[in-house]
Enzyme design. Sequence first.
Site, PDB file in Angstrom:
ATOM      1  N   GLY A 165      44.070  38.238  47.524  1.00 29.56           N
ATOM      2  CA  GLY A 165      43.449  39.504  47.034  1.00 29.56           C
ATOM      3  C   GLY A 165      42.694  40.316  47.639  1.00 29.56           C
ATOM      4  O   GLY A 165      42.304  41.479  46.788  1.00 29.56           O
ATOM      5  N   ASP A 200      34.576  34.496  41.369  1.00 30.77           N
ATOM      6  CA  ASP A 200      34.069  34.041  39.907  1.00 30.77           C
ATOM      7  C   ASP A 200      33.025  32.386  40.190  1.00 30.77           C
ATOM      8  O   ASP A 200      31.721  32.476  40.090  1.00 30.77           O
ATOM      9  CB  ASP A 200      34.931  34.067  39.940  1.00 30.77           C
ATOM     10  CG  ASP A 200      35.585  33.185  38.633  1.00 30.77           C
ATOM     11  OD1 ASP A 200      34.579  33.569  37.806  1.00 30.77           O
ATOM     12  OD2 ASP A 200      36.817  32.758  37.877  1.00 30.77           O
TER      13      ASP A 200
END
Length: 184
Positions: free
Chosen positions: A55, A114
Amino acid sequence: MPDSQLTLARTGGRELDRIVYDEAAIAARVAEMGEEIAHAYPRDEPLLVLGLLKGSFIFLSDLVRHIARPLHVDFIVASSYGSGTTSSGVVNLLYDPSTSLEGKHIILVEDIVDSGTTVSRLLPMLAERGPKSLEICTLLHKHIAANLVREPRWVGFDAPNEFLIGYGLDHSEDFRNLPFIGSL
Ligand code: IMP
Ligand code: MG
């Protein structure tokens, strides 16, 4: 090609909900972060920018070009196994850098924090290797993590609690190539 058609070409025709951070906003913020990081460490001490794949690959490549001081780059690949979207809390290292962390300033670069599980598991593993300092730099932070071992020192944007894609972030490996960050 107009921008909207280019986006549809990139997504294969899938319509996005909205653009959350456009290219200009990301570029401006990443440049600021790079400058801050450049001034945060003594120039003569080794700095290793450690990207968490996959990512972070676009963010990291833009970020290091704005850190005007000597540095090294390496990557780690971690995998968390769980059912679909819920993380099991188990994080395995699939690729571990051969570079030693001992005595170096380490910046772990994440695309998004997250649940915080990934950084909470990785940080203690990296801390065992005797770095001089260890900090987290994340482009996006949802601020929903319950028990983060450490708050990121550098945060690009406080992100909405939505599923975000683009600029390296994926949904089932799609959309990493969008130059902006959108919501599905
Ligand atoms: P955490 O361990 O729950 O903090 O999540 C870490 C990883 O989950 C991130 O490095 C991303 O790869 C992925 N992830 C979490 N939220 C999103 C999102 O909104 N879009 C895309 N990937 C996400
Ligand atoms: Mg991912």
